[in-house]
Design a protein around this motif. Structure first.
Motif, PDB file in Angstrom:
ATOM      1  N   ASP A 406       0.817  -1.207  -0.222  1.00 30.39           N
ATOM      2  CA  ASP A 406       0.040   0.128  -0.081  1.00 30.39           C
ATOM      3  C   ASP A 406       0.925   1.201  -0.059  1.00 30.39           C
ATOM      4  OD1 ASP A 406      -2.349  -1.362   0.088  1.00 30.39           O
ATOM      5  OD2 ASP A 406      -2.284  -1.791   2.204  1.00 30.39           O
ATOM      6  N   ALA A 408       2.492   3.808  -1.756  1.00 32.33           N
ATOM      7  CA  ALA A 408       2.718   4.644  -3.306  1.00 32.33           C
ATOM      8  C   ALA A 408       4.015   4.842  -3.555  1.00 32.33           C
ATOM      9  CB  ALA A 408       1.552   5.735  -3.180  1.00 32.33           C
ATOM     10  N   GLU A 409       4.828   5.570  -2.440  1.00 30.85           N
ATOM     11  CA  GLU A 409       6.195   5.938  -2.540  1.00 30.85           C
ATOM     12  C   GLU A 409       7.000   5.018  -3.457  1.00 30.85           C
ATOM     13  OE1 GLU A 409       4.276   5.873   0.126  1.00 30.85           O
ATOM     14  OE2 GLU A 409       5.528   6.845   1.740  1.00 30.85           O
ATOM     15  N   THR A 437      -3.303   3.786  -5.926  1.00 28.35           N
ATOM     16  CA  THR A 437      -2.887   3.962  -4.364  1.00 28.35           C
ATOM     17  C   THR A 437      -2.893   5.408  -3.743  1.00 28.35           C
ATOM     18  OG1 THR A 437      -1.300   2.006  -4.870  1.00 28.35           O
ATOM     19  CG2 THR A 437      -1.247   3.175  -2.794  1.00 28.35           C
ATOM     20  N   ASP A 438      -2.173   6.442  -4.440  1.00 30.86           N
ATOM     21  CA  ASP A 438      -2.204   7.658  -3.774  1.00 30.86           C
ATOM     22  C   ASP A 438      -1.888   8.661  -4.872  1.00 30.86           C
ATOM     23  OD1 ASP A 438      -2.095  10.018  -2.520  1.00 30.86           O
ATOM     24  OD2 ASP A 438      -0.994   9.065  -0.949  1.00 30.86           O
ATOM     25  N   GLU A 440      -1.908  11.745  -4.910  1.00 28.75           N
ATOM     26  CA  GLU A 440      -1.344  13.189  -4.735  1.00 28.75           C
ATOM     27  C   GLU A 440       0.228  13.163  -4.556  1.00 28.75           C
ATOM     28  OE1 GLU A 440      -3.135  15.681  -3.889  1.00 28.75           O
ATOM     29  OE2 GLU A 440      -4.940  14.743  -4.761  1.00 28.75           O
ATOM     30  N   LYS A 441       0.697  11.891  -4.514  1.00 31.06           N
ATOM     31  CA  LYS A 441       2.217  11.654  -4.307  1.00 31.06           C
ATOM     32  C   LYS A 441       2.864  11.522  -5.487  1.00 31.06           C
ATOM     33  CE  LYS A 441       2.350   9.734   0.384  1.00 31.06           C
ATOM     34  NZ  LYS A 441       2.417   8.532   1.175  1.00 31.06           N
ATOM     35  N   HIS A 442       2.142  11.902  -6.733  1.00 33.23           N
ATOM     36  CA  HIS A 442       2.675  11.844  -8.127  1.00 33.23           C
ATOM     37  C   HIS A 442       4.121  12.731  -8.148  1.00 33.23           C
ATOM     38  CE1 HIS A 442       0.380  15.097  -8.693  1.00 33.23           C
ATOM     39  NE2 HIS A 442       1.188  15.647  -9.653  1.00 33.23           N
ATOM     40  N   THR A 466      -5.849  12.759 -11.255  1.00 31.62           N
ATOM     41  CA  THR A 466      -5.738  13.898 -10.345  1.00 31.62           C
ATOM     42  C   THR A 466      -6.736  14.917 -10.650  1.00 31.62           C
ATOM     43  OG1 THR A 466      -3.955  14.700 -11.664  1.00 31.62           O
ATOM     44  CG2 THR A 466      -3.315  13.873  -9.487  1.00 31.62           C
TER      45      THR A 466
END
Length: 467
Positions: A406, A408-409, A437-438, A440-442, A466
């Motif tokens: 889980d 995303a990084e 997964t996330d 926002e962390k793109h 996004t």
């Protein structure tokens, strides 16, 4: 012929002891009644002289051969001096004289308990329950036996019975907290101590245990309130100050925590743990000289306290004194070889010193010990990436994702490595997973490969998730 003198229970206990010692000095034979002998035995027990107390019990048995009390006293003293088989024999003789004396079964139960012969311990404690006037200590020991057997639910039942008999039994209150802790049932613990406090509002131990239960539930404000009540009732309660300090640390109130930790020094000798805790607060406040000073006090008191050695390393690391930091990190590691945090700090310091092989080995150890440490996986793969070992970096990221599906990084970093290796199609697959997964962390992807901000395919896929 030796002259016999009789000394009775009307005598002052101190006088009985003096007359007994006079008898021994004179190699004489005086007669003491049973109560006088009991007083003399108790005197030597209080003086922590079991050998002399045993000697008196022998004299007492000779003069009062039908008094079970001296066999029982003898058994207690034999237990203290680790002569279990003789203690059992004395108890058997006592049972023949006075089978209804609860102490016989309590001591026998203690012996069996210490030998981990749990069934026999319980049998004797159950017998004692039917004979004793005050049963709270017996119930407490039954609870201990069930704890030894790993039956914490039954132990809780007996601890509650113990507290019903004697609301002020501190040991039972603490043991109950321990059992709830083992069962990871802090909610039940909170309910019990709240109900207990309704009946006994001035029980500092109950407030303290309530604070500990709240702490374990991460309800730190409530924990602090509970510790404050414990301190209000018993202002010299150093453990309550210490745990209140820990709760304040969890709320990142470091300056307040330092003041509370310092208050423990008014009621007990400063110890290594408290010095270390104060050091950590100063470290968090980035007052590194103060932090290092307290960490040094800590290791001076307890050279085996790994966290304090580690703390000294952290303060030096903060000042970019990496070579010195490494020395202290390694001292901590020598004391706690399986501590993933210590390995991580070593890996980072070695990296900053340009010692890449050593850093790589240390990161390998971190992820082995704590495969859930996402940052360690990222840093480990970075070393390989910088060394242009792309295949290995990709492999490490794949392992990281298996352990942290889980995070995303990890997906974004893997996308960067795959693109760098020219595996564009596979990179797109993982980019979709990362964005699912996330999204926002793109930005992680652009941090690593800024040129991708001009890649229309990549930007279009990101925009899909996004916008």
């Amino acid at each position: 012929m030796e002259e016999e003198f009789e000394f009775g229970f009307t005598e002052d206990p101190k006088f009985s002891v003096e007359r007994y010692e006079e008898m021994i000095r004179n190699h004489d034979q005086y007669f003491f009644d049973a109560q006088a002998f009991e007083n003399i035995i108790d005197y030597y027990i209080e003086k922590n002289d079991p050998a002399k107390a045993l000697q008196v019990s022998e004299y007492a048995r000779n003069q009062h051969p039908f008094a079970a009390v001296f066999l029982i006293k003898q058994a207690q003293l034999l237990v203290v001096t680790n002569r279990a088989s003789e203690a059992f024999a004395a108890l058997d003789k006592a049972a023949m004289l006075e089978a209804s004396d609860a102490d016989i079964y309590i001591i026998r139960g203690n012996l069996y308990e210490s030998m981990e012969r749990n069934t026999e311990a319980l049998e004797n404690y159950e017998k004692a329950l039917g004979l004793a006037e005050e049963t709270d200590e017996i119930l407490l020991h039954i609870a201990y036996v069930y704890q030894n057997m790993g039956d914490y639910d039954t132990a809780i039942t007996y601890l509650k019975l113990c507290l019903k008999q004697n609301m002020e039994n501190q040991d039972a209150l603490y043991e109950l907290a321990f059992c709830y802790d083992v069962l990871d049932n802090q909610q039940e613990s909170v309910l019990f101590y709240q109900a207990y406090i309704d009946n006994e509002p001035y029980s500092y131990a109950a407030w303290y245990n309530l604070g500990n239960a709240f702490t374990k539930l991460s309800l730190f404000e409530k924990a602090i309130d509970a510790y404050d009540y414990a301190i209000l009732i018993k202002d010299s309660f150093a453990s309550a100050y210490f745990n209140k300090g820990n709760a304040l640390v969890n709320l990142e109130k470091y300056a307040e925590a330092i003041e509370v930790y310092r208050e423990t020094f008014e009621y007990e000798q400063p110890n290594a743990d408290t010095y270390c805790a104060i050091g950590e607060c100063y470290e968090k406040l980035e007052q590194m000289d103060e932090a290092r000073s307290f960490y040094k006090k800590s290791v001076k008191m307890d050279p085996k306290l790994a966290d304090a050695w580690f703390g000294i390393g952290v303060t030096l690391d903060f000042e970019e004194r990496y070579f010195e930091a490494l020395h202290f990190y390694k001292k901590a590691l020598d004391l706690d070889i399986a501590n993933a945090d210590y390995w991580f700090a070593i890996a980072d310091a070695e990296y900053k010193l340009g010692h890449m092989p050593e850093s790589e080995k240390a990161y390998e150890k971190v992820v082995e010990l704590n495969p859930l440490d996402v940052d360690a996986w990222l840093d480990y793969s970075s070393i390989l990436y910088e060394d242009k070992r792309l295949v290995e970096a990709i492999s490490i990221m794949s392992d990281a994702i298996k352990n942290n599906p889980d995070a995303a990084e990890l997906y974004y970093r893997l996308v960067a490595y795959l693109i760098a290796k020219g595996e564009f199609n596979e990179a797109i697959t993982y980019l979709e997973k990362a964005l699912a997964t996330d999204p926002e962390k793109h930005f992680i992807l652009f941090d690593y490969l800024p040129q991708l901000q001009d890649n229309k395919v990549i930007v279009d896929i990101i925009n899909k998730y996004t916008k």
